[in-house]
Design a protein around this motif. Sequence first.
Motif, PDB file in Angstrom:
ATOM      1  N   ALA A 121      -1.366  -5.695 -11.192  1.00 49.22           N
ATOM      2  CA  ALA A 121      -2.400  -6.686 -11.460  1.00 49.22           C
ATOM      3  C   ALA A 121      -1.868  -8.110 -11.390  1.00 49.22           C
ATOM      4  CB  ALA A 121      -3.043  -6.422 -12.822  1.00 49.22           C
ATOM      5  N   THR A 122      -0.590  -8.289 -11.764  1.00 47.74           N
ATOM      6  CA  THR A 122      -0.025  -9.647 -11.804  1.00 47.74           C
ATOM      7  C   THR A 122       0.757  -9.971 -10.548  1.00 47.74           C
ATOM      8  OG1 THR A 122       1.919  -8.817 -12.936  1.00 47.74           O
ATOM      9  CG2 THR A 122       0.147  -9.679 -14.323  1.00 47.74           C
ATOM     10  N   GLY A 123       0.616  -9.132  -9.532  1.00 48.71           N
ATOM     11  CA  GLY A 123       1.363  -9.375  -8.301  1.00 48.71           C
ATOM     12  C   GLY A 123       2.856  -9.365  -8.545  1.00 48.71           C
ATOM     13  N   GLY A 124       3.320  -8.325  -9.193  1.00 54.99           N
ATOM     14  CA  GLY A 124       4.758  -8.220  -9.465  1.00 54.99           C
ATOM     15  C   GLY A 124       5.218  -9.283 -10.439  1.00 54.99           C
ATOM     16  N   PHE A 125       4.448  -9.439 -11.537  1.00 52.07           N
ATOM     17  CA  PHE A 125       4.770 -10.423 -12.576  1.00 52.07           C
ATOM     18  C   PHE A 125       4.871 -11.827 -11.982  1.00 52.07           C
ATOM     19  CE2 PHE A 125       6.631  -6.321 -13.791  1.00 52.07           C
ATOM     20  CZ  PHE A 125       5.874  -6.052 -14.916  1.00 52.07           C
ATOM     21  N   GLY A 126       4.034 -12.057 -10.951  1.00 46.16           N
ATOM     22  CA  GLY A 126       4.001 -13.381 -10.329  1.00 46.16           C
ATOM     23  C   GLY A 126       5.189 -13.654  -9.434  1.00 46.16           C
ATOM     24  N   LEU A 127       6.090 -12.654  -9.331  1.00 42.51           N
ATOM     25  CA  LEU A 127       7.307 -12.899  -8.553  1.00 42.51           C
ATOM     26  C   LEU A 127       7.432 -11.928  -7.384  1.00 42.51           C
ATOM     27  CD1 LEU A 127       9.741 -13.363 -11.557  1.00 42.51           C
ATOM     28  CD2 LEU A 127       9.013 -15.158  -9.987  1.00 42.51           C
ATOM     29  N   GLY A 128       6.481 -10.997  -7.285  1.00 40.60           N
ATOM     30  CA  GLY A 128       6.534 -10.030  -6.201  1.00 40.60           C
ATOM     31  C   GLY A 128       7.601  -8.965  -6.392  1.00 40.60           C
ATOM     32  N   VAL A 129       8.087  -8.776  -7.635  1.00 40.59           N
ATOM     33  CA  VAL A 129       9.104  -7.737  -7.846  1.00 40.59           C
ATOM     34  C   VAL A 129       8.412  -6.408  -8.100  1.00 40.59           C
ATOM     35  CG1 VAL A 129      10.806  -9.347  -8.777  1.00 40.59           C
ATOM     36  CG2 VAL A 129       9.203  -8.181 -10.334  1.00 40.59           C
ATOM     37  N   ARG A 130       9.170  -5.335  -7.891  1.00 41.75           N
ATOM     38  CA  ARG A 130       8.679  -3.998  -8.231  1.00 41.75           C
ATOM     39  C   ARG A 130       9.671  -3.378  -9.204  1.00 41.75           C
ATOM     40  NH1 ARG A 130       5.395  -1.005  -4.542  1.00 41.75           N
ATOM     41  NH2 ARG A 130       4.571  -2.292  -2.868  1.00 41.75           N
ATOM     42  N   PHE A 131       9.138  -2.961 -10.341  1.00 41.45           N
ATOM     43  CA  PHE A 131       9.995  -2.269 -11.320  1.00 41.45           C
ATOM     44  C   PHE A 131       9.363  -0.929 -11.656  1.00 41.45           C
ATOM     45  CE2 PHE A 131      11.294  -1.341 -15.722  1.00 41.45           C
ATOM     46  CZ  PHE A 131      12.659  -1.364 -15.581  1.00 41.45           C
ATOM     47  N   PHE A 132       8.085  -0.968 -12.015  1.00 40.41           N
ATOM     48  CA  PHE A 132       7.368   0.262 -12.373  1.00 40.41           C
ATOM     49  C   PHE A 132       6.715   0.901 -11.158  1.00 40.41           C
ATOM     50  CE2 PHE A 132       7.164  -2.275 -16.327  1.00 40.41           C
ATOM     51  CZ  PHE A 132       7.802  -1.404 -17.184  1.00 40.41           C
ATOM     52  N   ASP A 133       6.330   0.079 -10.198  1.00 40.65           N
ATOM     53  CA  ASP A 133       5.561   0.570  -9.054  1.00 40.65           C
ATOM     54  C   ASP A 133       6.510   0.894  -7.920  1.00 40.65           C
ATOM     55  OD1 ASP A 133       3.335   1.193  -7.521  1.00 40.65           O
ATOM     56  OD2 ASP A 133       3.147  -0.865  -6.749  1.00 40.65           O
ATOM     57  N   THR A 134       7.279   1.985  -8.072  1.00 35.72           N
ATOM     58  CA  THR A 134       8.282   2.329  -7.065  1.00 35.72           C
ATOM     59  C   THR A 134       8.053   3.744  -6.563  1.00 35.72           C
ATOM     60  OG1 THR A 134       9.787   3.204  -8.731  1.00 35.72           O
ATOM     61  CG2 THR A 134       9.999   0.858  -8.189  1.00 35.72           C
ATOM     62  N   PHE A 135       8.841   4.116  -5.611  1.00 34.68           N
ATOM     63  CA  PHE A 135       8.757   5.435  -4.999  1.00 34.68           C
ATOM     64  C   PHE A 135       8.921   6.550  -6.038  1.00 34.68           C
ATOM     65  CE2 PHE A 135      11.102   8.997  -3.098  1.00 34.68           C
ATOM     66  CZ  PHE A 135      10.170   9.420  -2.164  1.00 34.68           C
ATOM     67  N   TYR A 136       9.855   6.372  -6.964  1.00 32.09           N
ATOM     68  CA  TYR A 136      10.176   7.438  -7.937  1.00 32.09           C
ATOM     69  C   TYR A 136       9.039   7.677  -8.921  1.00 32.09           C
ATOM     70  CZ  TYR A 136      14.461   5.411  -6.208  1.00 32.09           C
ATOM     71  OH  TYR A 136      15.406   4.884  -5.394  1.00 32.09           O
ATOM     72  N   THR A 137       8.299   6.603  -9.223  1.00 31.38           N
ATOM     73  CA  THR A 137       7.212   6.749 -10.189  1.00 31.38           C
ATOM     74  C   THR A 137       5.863   6.860  -9.497  1.00 31.38           C
ATOM     75  OG1 THR A 137       7.107   4.352 -10.349  1.00 31.38           O
ATOM     76  CG2 THR A 137       8.450   5.462 -11.977  1.00 31.38           C
ATOM     77  N   GLY A 138       5.877   6.811  -8.176  1.00 31.35           N
ATOM     78  CA  GLY A 138       4.632   6.930  -7.425  1.00 31.35           C
ATOM     79  C   GLY A 138       4.054   5.571  -7.087  1.00 31.35           C
ATOM     80  N   ILE A 139       3.817   5.348  -5.786  1.00 32.90           N
ATOM     81  CA  ILE A 139       3.293   4.042  -5.396  1.00 32.90           C
ATOM     82  C   ILE A 139       1.806   4.110  -5.076  1.00 32.90           C
ATOM     83  CG2 ILE A 139       5.396   2.846  -4.639  1.00 32.90           C
ATOM     84  CD1 ILE A 139       5.090   4.045  -1.948  1.00 32.90           C
ATOM     85  N   GLY A 140       1.176   5.235  -5.490  1.00 34.18           N
ATOM     86  CA  GLY A 140      -0.258   5.379  -5.269  1.00 34.18           C
ATOM     87  C   GLY A 140      -1.058   4.798  -6.423  1.00 34.18           C
ATOM     88  N   ALA A 141      -2.130   5.492  -6.753  1.00 37.40           N
ATOM     89  CA  ALA A 141      -3.006   5.037  -7.833  1.00 37.40           C
ATOM     90  C   ALA A 141      -2.308   5.196  -9.188  1.00 37.40           C
ATOM     91  CB  ALA A 141      -4.298   5.840  -7.810  1.00 37.40           C
TER      92      ALA A 141
END
Lengths: 239, 304, 119
Positions: A121-141
């Motif tokens: 929702a915040t566009g990667g905490f405003g920085l475009g980073v990925r921490f929770f939204d990764t391949f290991y945790t699923g990048i779908g819904a």
Amino acid sequence: MRIRNVVQLHTVNRLQAFGWPLVIMSLSLTITLIIGALVVGVGGADARTGMNTGMQWNGAIFALLGPLIGFGFIAMGQYFPLALGLGLTRREFAAGTALVFVGNAAFYAAVVTIGKVVEVATGGFGLGVRFFDTFYTGIGAWWQTLVQTFLLILAVMLVGAAITTAFHRWGQSFLWVFWIGLAAVVLAVVAGALLSDAFRAAAMDVLGMAWGGWMVVIAGFAALGAAVWLTLVRRAQAR
Amino acid sequence: MSAIVTTDLAKHYDDVRALDGVSVTLAEHRIHGLLGRNGAGKTTLMQLLTGQVFATAGEMRVLGQSPVENAEVLSQTAFIQESQRYPDTFRAVDVLRIAAGAYPHWDQAYADTLVAQFQLPERRMIKKLSRGQFSAIGIVIGLASRAPITFFDEPYLGLDAVARRMFYDRLLADFSEHPRTVVLSTHHIDEVANLLEHVVILDQGRVLLDADTDELHDAAITVSGRAADVDAFLAGREALDRTRLGGLATATLTTRDGDERAAREAGLDVAPVSLQELFVHLTTASATAPATAGADPATDVATV
Amino acid sequence: MLDDSKPLFVAVAEQIEDGILDGTYAEDGPVPSTNELAAFLRINPATAGKGLGLLVDAEVLIKRRGIGMFVAPGAREALRQRRRLAFEDQYIAPLLREAEQLGISPDDLARMITKEFAR
């Protein structure tokens, strides 16, 4: 059934059960954010897009998942002897511990899912980073992340408990069999991939299967771990 | 009523016979001593009775039921073992909190008093405690759980003489107020001899002696005097122990009726044999004598 | 503290008897309870109880239900009589045996006793 006592056994030390994993996760997230800020500050928009793609594989989330992998080992290696020592039965221990496994998986899956929703929702905490939204945790819904992390955490804890129980039962010889067996499987797969086109094609099909298929595989591992663990723990002896 | 009954109980590990055909009966509301050298099978017996390990053969009844996977029995049973392992991250306060939930008769106020008396640092990691402090955790649990059956397996390793005495005093006082069955296994036999009402000595997995302590007082004597007189008195009887210094000799023997009087009339000095001495003599005799003859002095005593 | 040449419960009984003889426990007065005795002597309560039981059987103590144990009237005198009977066996006989070994004549012995008595 004194299941409540077993649950208490696992959670009595709140700092160890919940505090540390969350503290370590926060630290890891902070580092990711710092890196993100540096990359965006120095490299600008292009670098930001590149980073966002690359960070699909950001393994920093394992700072949270890592300690949970050890949970299954510790449950059998350290908590089981104390449970027996305090007069709890194996049945009570197994029921309570299974409940703790499920609770742990649900709790941390929820943490990751909430993190992912915020992150997206915040566009990667405003920085475009990925921490929770990764391949290991699923990048779908978001619900896919919830299911995926829940199954993954549950599976590693159950398999960890099963391995530790088997090790207690058969000692070093079990580890030999286990590692040799694992090495044989890996060798067979590698050999198959190198030597057979048909095998390689089939393997690619398997690897490329849909999300649902992967979930069935993980659930299968969890079920296998649970079956082995529950069977062995009923005959496990104090050492 | 009997708190504990075992019949031909055995536990074998691969090729080790940790326990081999043990049949004992421990009466309710008494303090029993479980003695034996290292490796005699004391811990194994207590592990079996508390369902920690499974028997290879034989029967056991704890409070009238099998203890194996039996929550009803095990919640009435506290097992304080010397080698109890605790999770790496645990503090004493964590263990005590769980024990409080696991034992129906737990007395928290009493536990707090004991923690203070034994100066147990409740909030320090257990793995950082001294051996004595580690033992204090077990003592607090064993006493405050007020379990109808309480096993203490070497409960005070690392405790100094003052703390040990404190343990005996607490145990006696609490036992008087809340009678229960206590099984105490220890190497400090002299210190606990007066606390025990009944004694079982294990040796190499078997029962070497099973008797009330009152009876044991007359079970053996040590006679001393001129070597010729001692020899004449023994007249070929098996002694548990004999020493000789020049023309003088002493011999320790299991007694039969009238031995004491006869020895005095033969001009010998007669001294009582303490439980500790009896234990040493019996286990030494069984270790040195050939397998068949070794059982003799034991059966003599066991039938007094 | 306790005589270890006798079974523990006998030693416990004798210690109470000593207390009655020297007036520590007055006639009709209470004696320590089983638990008090066990705690004080650091012995098993059952052993302490057995010792007290011995004295109840010998009618040295009387049990008053719900209150405790008391020294029986006349117990002191009865104990004294009984101890006197045992005195010869317990003290005189060994004394004479030792005296004989050392070559002390009965007359010498009598003189020694009189002299010690005067001190």
